[in-house]
Design a protein around this motif. Structure first.
Motif, PDB file in Angstrom:
ATOM      1  N   ILE A 100      11.102  27.338 -53.144  1.00  0.00           N
ATOM      2  CA  ILE A 100      11.593  28.697 -52.920  1.00  0.00           C
ATOM      3  C   ILE A 100      12.634  28.723 -51.795  1.00  0.00           C
ATOM      4  N   ALA A 112      12.208  27.819 -48.459  1.00  0.00           N
ATOM      5  CA  ALA A 112      11.714  28.353 -47.188  1.00  0.00           C
ATOM      6  C   ALA A 112      11.523  27.263 -46.134  1.00  0.00           C
ATOM      7  N   ILE A 119       6.485  35.801 -50.505  1.00  0.00           N
ATOM      8  CA  ILE A 119       7.431  35.278 -51.499  1.00  0.00           C
ATOM      9  C   ILE A 119       8.755  36.044 -51.433  1.00  0.00           C
ATOM     10  N   ALA A 148      10.870  35.079 -48.482  1.00  0.00           N
ATOM     11  CA  ALA A 148      11.524  33.781 -48.677  1.00  0.00           C
ATOM     12  C   ALA A 148      12.687  33.910 -49.654  1.00  0.00           C
ATOM     13  N   TYR A 149      12.433  34.544 -50.774  1.00  0.00           N
ATOM     14  CA  TYR A 149      13.448  34.533 -51.830  1.00  0.00           C
ATOM     15  C   TYR A 149      14.562  35.548 -51.601  1.00  0.00           C
ATOM     16  N   PHE A 150      14.191  36.758 -51.242  1.00  0.00           N
ATOM     17  CA  PHE A 150      15.207  37.811 -51.143  1.00  0.00           C
ATOM     18  C   PHE A 150      15.810  37.949 -49.747  1.00  0.00           C
ATOM     19  N   LEU A 183      14.365  33.750 -45.655  1.00  0.00           N
ATOM     20  CA  LEU A 183      13.701  33.330 -44.416  1.00  0.00           C
ATOM     21  C   LEU A 183      12.956  32.015 -44.626  1.00  0.00           C
ATOM     22  N   THR A 184      12.861  31.223 -43.571  1.00  0.00           N
ATOM     23  CA  THR A 184      12.079  29.984 -43.640  1.00  0.00           C
ATOM     24  C   THR A 184      10.620  30.321 -43.357  1.00  0.00           C
ATOM     25  N   ILE A 234       9.124  33.577 -41.530  1.00  0.00           N
ATOM     26  CA  ILE A 234       8.185  34.475 -42.216  1.00  0.00           C
ATOM     27  C   ILE A 234       6.915  34.631 -41.373  1.00  0.00           C
TER      28      ILE A 234
END
Lengths: 295, 216
Positions: free
Chosen positions: A18, A20, B175, B178-180, B183-184, B188
């Motif tokens: 993802i 991150a 989620i 992270a996706y939108f 952020l790592t 997060i």
């Protein structure tokens, strides 16, 4: 007895898929991918899921003006610098020509054959430069940046795919080597496990040598009920010791390399039971396979 | 008691299975026709046909703009992203690889890439409210923004949306951050004031549930 090399990376596949992880974390994890088939497999299975998240954004209509602006700018109708006094726009070039020109010289349009002479264009360009051509040149550079960014995206994508392929191949080769080293060792010994009434077609073989590694190969394992797992045991006189959890492939086969505890002396009776996911400290389920040392 | 995870030693058969896995094969049906039309349009874009670019725009602008807005949360920024995405389509249509996924997925991958790049660059500006560690991820491509554009077309879009909505809220939030928001895990954890391990567990559990929903 879980693989100590994997433990720090438990769950990292999802973060990687993802996006991150920081750059440093990503590099470290990619090194781990080279030796961990399980992680490669999980990354591969989660990447499409991560990408699917794009579809969860609600579709929206932009203003009609955006369409005109986007298509006009891209397909070659380059607005004349407004500060130069022009209000109209140049005739749109045909697509390929526009792109080639954009790439080659950053967006300059060439004077049409038979048009104004060189002196006119020199003069015009001086006016443009003096009166805000910098903005126009900036736009051309912006387009070039977009193009280069696209190259980076594509290269990244290709790199990731190849990296996963390479990591997978290396991890598989490393595993094969490990299995071969054990199975073909001069001092290799083995124990056969026989399917019990609950799994009459199942069979398995445990092969080990003087070292502490054991290869366990099973086939014909019946499909598991959801939420259950096969658990392999060293059945010692005082109490069974868990050896491994097995999640068979669709064809009922399974291979696992087991790190045999130093304190355990082989051969010993081995058995497979069906237990709740995650395994249990002591067997609770039915015995599916059983193998006892000769004599 | 430590238990070795059997899955770590996948067999060659499984590896081959993974290698020949084709996402396209999972989504046959109505979308197939649209995908063919899309690919033909991209082919024409590659040949320099402005009308074809308009066609691609009209076909996909709602999802592209929707995603850009979801990430940028600002109309002007989202419009800039749209501009960049279609510029890239125009410049690079010749390199579009039909074997790698649908045009829609390609467009959305580019959209997320552009949008997250902008977002991260914006956060990295000295005068912006940047997050700890943000600097480290600026301009570094990551798998989620630059990976294989697997096919997840309209047929599956509904399923993904429903599955995401059905996730426990903490998993969904992790989620989405992270996706939108790009952020790592550390960012997060900071945003949610939760331990790193919790964030990792939530994201993994959530993605596994989504995977289950997509491939029951």
């Amino acid at each position: 007895m879980s693989d100590p090399r994997h433990e720090p990376f438990d769950g990292t596949s999802a973060l990687y898929a993802i996006g991150a992880l920081t750059a440093a974390e990503r590099v470290t994890f990619e090194a781990h991918l080279e030796v961990c088939l399980d992680c490669v497999r999980e990354v591969r299975s989660l990447l499409p899921v991560a990408h699917g998240l794009a579809h969860t954004a609600p579709p929206l209509d932009p203003t009609p003006a955006l369409r005109a602006r986007v298509l006009e700018q891209i397909t070659g109708a380059i607005p004349a610098p407004s500060a130069a006094g022009h209000t109209g726009k140049t005739t749109p070039k045909t697509g390929a020509a526009a792109r080639d020109t954009d790439r080659d010289d950053g967006g300059h349009t060439e004077p049409a054959g038979g048009g104004p002479g060189a002196l006119f264009w020199l003069a015009a360009s001086l006016v443009v430069a003096a009166a805000g051509g910098g903005g126009w040149y900036g736009a051309a550079l912006d387009r070039r940046i977009v193009d280069l960014q696209g190259n980076v995206t594509q290269a990244t994508e290709e790199t990731l795919r190849l990296r996963l392929d390479a990591a997978e191949a290396r991890a598989a080769a490393a595993e094969r080597d490990a299995v071969l080293a054990i199975v073909t060792g001069a001092s290799a010994q083995q124990l056969t496990l026989v399917g019990q009434p609950l799994a009459p077609r199942a069979s398995a073989r445990a092969v080990w040598n003087d070292a502490t590694d054991m290869v366990f190969l099973a086939s014909g394992l019946p499909p598991l009920p959801a939420g259950d797992v096969y658990q392999l045991w060293f059945v010692l006189p005082n109490a069974p010791v868990s050896a491994a959890l097995l999640n068979p492939n669709d064809d009922g086969s399974a291979t696992v390399i087991i790190d045999v505890p130093d304190t355990l002396s082989l051969p010993t009776t081995m058995a497979i039971t069906v237990e709740p996911a995650g395994g249990v400290p002591a067997p609770t389920g039915d015995v599916y396979l059983l193998g006892q040392p000769a004599g | 008691m430590d238990l070795p995870d059997f899955g770590r030693h996948a067999s060659t058969t499984m590896i081959l299975g993974m290698l020949i896995d084709s996402s396209d094969a999972r989504w046959p049906g109505l979308a197939a026709e649209a995908r063919v039309a899309d690919r033909e349009a991209i082919q024409r874009v590659a040949e320099g046909d402005p009308d074809a670019l308009a066609l691609v725009y009209d076909q996909h602008i709602r999802s592209v703009f929707g995603l850009a807005m979801r990430i940028m949360q600002d109309q002007s920024d989202a419009e800039d992203v749209v501009q960049e995405v279609f510029s890239q389509v125009w410049a690079q249509a010749t390199r579009y690889d039909v074997t790698r996924g649908s045009v829609a997925a390609w467009l959305l991958t580019m959209t997320r890439t552009r949008a997250i790049d902008k977002l991260r660059a914006e956060r990295a500006k000295p005068d912006s409210a940047s997050l700890p560690g943000e600097q480290a991820v600026v301009d570094v491509p990551d798998p989620a923004v630059g990976a294989e554009h697997h096919v997840l077309t309209a047929e599956s879009a509904t399923r993904v949306r429903a599955a995401l909505t059905a996730l426990p809220v903490p998993q969904r939030i992790a989620i989405e951050l992270a996706y939108f928001e790009g952020l790592t895990q550390t960012q997060i954890a900071g945003r949610l004031e939760e331990p790193l391990g919790t964030v990792k567990t939530r994201i993994r559990a959530g993605l596994l549930k989504l995977r289950e929903a997509l491939h029951p």
